[in-house]
Design a protein around this motif. Structure first.
Motif, short mmCIF file in Angstrom:
data_model
loop_
_atom_site.label_atom_id
_atom_site.label_comp_id
_atom_site.label_asym_id
_atom_site.label_seq_id
_atom_site.Cartn_x
_atom_site.Cartn_y
_atom_site.Cartn_z
N LEU A 358 18.00 46.61 -14.39
CA LEU A 358 17.99 47.85 -13.61
C LEU A 358 18.85 48.92 -14.26
O LEU A 358 18.52 50.11 -14.21
N ALA A 359 19.96 48.53 -14.90
CA ALA A 359 20.77 49.50 -15.63
C ALA A 359 19.97 50.12 -16.77
O ALA A 359 20.08 51.33 -17.04
N ALA A 360 19.16 49.32 -17.44
CA ALA A 360 18.31 49.84 -18.51
C ALA A 360 17.30 50.84 -17.96
O ALA A 360 17.04 51.89 -18.57
N GLN A 361 16.72 50.53 -16.81
CA GLN A 361 15.79 51.47 -16.16
C GLN A 361 16.49 52.81 -15.87
O GLN A 361 15.94 53.89 -16.09
N THR A 362 17.71 52.72 -15.35
CA THR A 362 18.45 53.93 -15.00
C THR A 362 18.71 54.79 -16.23
O THR A 362 18.47 56.02 -16.20
N LEU A 363 19.20 54.19 -17.30
CA LEU A 363 19.52 54.97 -18.49
C LEU A 363 18.27 55.60 -19.11
O LEU A 363 18.36 56.65 -19.75
N ALA A 364 17.13 54.97 -18.91
CA ALA A 364 15.87 55.52 -19.43
C ALA A 364 15.25 56.54 -18.48
O ALA A 364 14.21 57.13 -18.80
N GLY A 365 15.87 56.76 -17.32
CA GLY A 365 15.32 57.70 -16.36
C GLY A 365 14.06 57.19 -15.69
O GLY A 365 13.20 57.99 -15.29
N LEU A 366 13.95 55.86 -15.54
CA LEU A 366 12.75 55.25 -14.95
C LEU A 366 13.08 54.62 -13.61
O LEU A 366 14.21 54.16 -13.39
N PRO A 367 12.11 54.55 -12.70
CA PRO A 367 12.38 53.98 -11.37
C PRO A 367 12.76 52.51 -11.45
O PRO A 367 12.31 51.77 -12.33
N GLY A 368 13.57 52.09 -10.47
CA GLY A 368 13.94 50.69 -10.36
C GLY A 368 13.45 50.07 -9.07
O GLY A 368 13.54 48.85 -8.91
N ASN A 369 12.98 50.90 -8.15
CA ASN A 369 12.51 50.36 -6.87
C ASN A 369 11.00 50.23 -6.85
O ASN A 369 10.29 50.80 -7.68
N ILE A 370 10.51 49.46 -5.90
CA ILE A 370 9.08 49.37 -5.61
C ILE A 370 8.91 49.84 -4.17
O ILE A 370 9.37 49.16 -3.24
N PRO A 371 8.30 51.00 -3.94
CA PRO A 371 8.19 51.51 -2.56
C PRO A 371 7.54 50.54 -1.59
O PRO A 371 7.93 50.50 -0.42
N ALA A 372 6.58 49.74 -2.05
CA ALA A 372 5.95 48.77 -1.16
C ALA A 372 6.93 47.68 -0.71
O ALA A 372 6.72 47.04 0.31
N VAL A 373 8.00 47.50 -1.47
CA VAL A 373 9.02 46.52 -1.12
C VAL A 373 10.05 47.12 -0.17
O VAL A 373 10.36 46.55 0.88
N THR A 374 10.59 48.27 -0.54
CA THR A 374 11.71 48.82 0.22
C THR A 374 11.29 49.77 1.34
O THR A 374 12.07 50.04 2.25
N GLY A 375 10.08 50.33 1.23
CA GLY A 375 9.63 51.31 2.21
C GLY A 375 10.03 52.73 1.87
O GLY A 375 9.86 53.64 2.68
N ALA A 376 10.56 52.95 0.66
CA ALA A 376 10.94 54.31 0.25
C ALA A 376 9.72 55.19 0.10
O ALA A 376 8.59 54.71 -0.07
N ALA A 377 9.94 56.51 0.15
CA ALA A 377 8.85 57.47 0.07
C ALA A 377 8.15 57.46 -1.29
O ALA A 377 7.03 57.94 -1.42
N GLY A 378 8.80 56.91 -2.31
CA GLY A 378 8.19 56.84 -3.63
C GLY A 378 9.13 56.21 -4.62
O GLY A 378 10.25 55.84 -4.28
N PRO A 379 8.68 56.06 -5.87
CA PRO A 379 9.56 55.51 -6.90
C PRO A 379 10.77 56.41 -7.11
O PRO A 379 10.65 57.63 -7.09
N ARG A 380 11.93 55.81 -7.33
CA ARG A 380 13.15 56.56 -7.54
C ARG A 380 13.96 55.92 -8.68
O ARG A 380 13.99 54.71 -8.82
#
Length: 388
Positions: A358-380
């Motif tokens: 997940l740290a690698a995702q963050t440094l690359a500016g890429l999402p780490g969540n799955i909205p279908a898992v967490t219920g978030a409005a979208g990838p973040r």
């Protein structure tokens, strides 16, 4: 379905992941190597296990007082702000020790590691009220180690309307899934959580309910042991059908995902309320019933949400609980229940590796969540970066 994009490491990037879970047994750390070409990353929606390699693993137990302090902070207590900040500093001492071990094992300088993913210690998880609190001092960790730190992974997902948890399903997909299979991954930490990936790669995940948080708490209360080694005490007890029925009446178990939980819901006080109607039960039989509760809730959720699964990978500290694993096997006939080690990553390494990833995702500016898992409005993009 959300299409996941993954950070394209240059040749072989190194990240450290640190995880201290709700079972409060200490800190696991891994040195994770991500080796993949940018072209391969663009051609595939998901990483494969060959792109991920744990080069080193280290574990450090919590000092007794720190463990007590962190447990106290899961409930309201006097002078909470001071107590939390003091615990954060002490936690970072343990984190830094683990980082030092990992670097020493590989004879690496801090400059060889791109970042540390440090989740922190969850003491309150209330996404229904808009927050989740992880004790941590990431700026101090960056100073102590000389390595950039990525922390505070949950808050962005919660700000987007999500649960902020679980966050490991995207990593489970990247590390373990093979195209065309229906795969379940079960983490048995303080809380049991499932990742479910269908044949097309669509992924959901959620917390099923309590695991080690009650099993460990009950054995500590009655035997003075830190945990029930191998589940031997539970194996010698008998399951109370009446108590199990009452525990399963907890509304959380019937709720549909997205959902997540923690010690603020499932704790010894929750258990004691149920035991008020079962005062004659022997403590060992209660332990057996708690193990059956964990296995039953996992089995129910697997049948409900991915009945076609034929493989269940088990990770986390509970994977070493032979009695609990045997209960799972009995309740999910036709499913091959195996350790995550069968896919190249021992159970105690998986969550720490997830936060390195997940740290690698963050440094690359890429999402780490799955909205279908967490219920978030979208990838973040998750996490805050403390650079050096």
């Amino acid at each position: 379905m959300t299409t996941l994009r993954h950070a394209p490491p240059r040749a072989a990037d190194l990240y450290i992941g640190l995880m201290s879970g709700t079972s409060l047994d200490g800190v696991d750390g891994v040195l994770l190597e991500l080796a993949r070409s940018p072209e391969a990353a663009q051609e595939s929606r998901h990483s494969s296990a060959s792109h991920l390699r744990v080069r080193s693993h280290a574990h450090q137990v919590f000092p007794g007082q720190l463990r007590t302090d962190l447990l106290v902070l899961t409930q309201s207590c006097p002078d909470e702000i001071h107590q939390a900040q003091r615990a954060a500093i002490e936690l970072v001492d343990v984190y830094a020790q683990v980082v030092t071990k990992l670097l020493s094992q590989e004879a690496l300088a801090p400059s060889a590691v791109r970042a540390i993913g440090a989740h922190g210690q969850t003491v309150r998880h209330r996404p229904d009220r808009g927050y989740s609190v992880q004790i941590n001092a990431p700026a101090l960790l960056a100073e102590r180690t000389g390595i950039a730190v990525v922390a505070d992974f949950r808050s962005r997902d919660i700000a987007a309307g999500g649960q902020g948890a679980p966050l490991v399903p995207a990593f489970h997909h990247a590390a373990f899934w093979h195209a065309g299979e229906a795969l379940a991954v079960l983490n048995l930490g303080g809380i049991a959580n499932l990742t479910l990936i269908d044949q097309a790669g669509s992924t959901i995940g959620f917390d099923c309910g309590p695991a080690n948080t009650l099993l460990d708490g009950w054995v500590q209360k009655h035997l003075g042991s830190e945990f029930d080694a191998g589940g031997s005490w539970a194996a010698g007890g008998g399951v109370s059908a009446a108590l199990l029925h009452d525990l399963l009446a907890e509304p959380y178990f019937a709720a549909l995902p997205p959902k997540s939980t923690g010690q603020e819901r499932f704790n010894l006080a929750w258990l004691q309320r149920a035991l008020a109607s079962h005062a004659a039960l022997q403590p060992q039989d209660v332990q057996a019933t708690l193990a059956e509760l964990t296995a039953t809730t996992v089995a129910q959720d697997l049948r409900r949400h991915l009945p076609q699964a034929r493989t269940l990978l088990v990770c986390g500290g509970g994977a070493e609980n032979a009695d609990l694993v045997q209960r799972l096997r009995r309740l999910v006939p036709g499913v091959d229940v195996m350790s995550s080690a069968a896919r190249g990553m021992p159970p105690q390494q998986v969550e720490a590796a997830a936060f390195a990833w997940l740290a690698a995702q963050t440094l690359a500016g890429l999402p780490g969540n799955i909205p279908a898992v967490t219920g978030a409005a979208g990838p973040r993009v998750l996490g805050a970066v403390y650079a050096v």
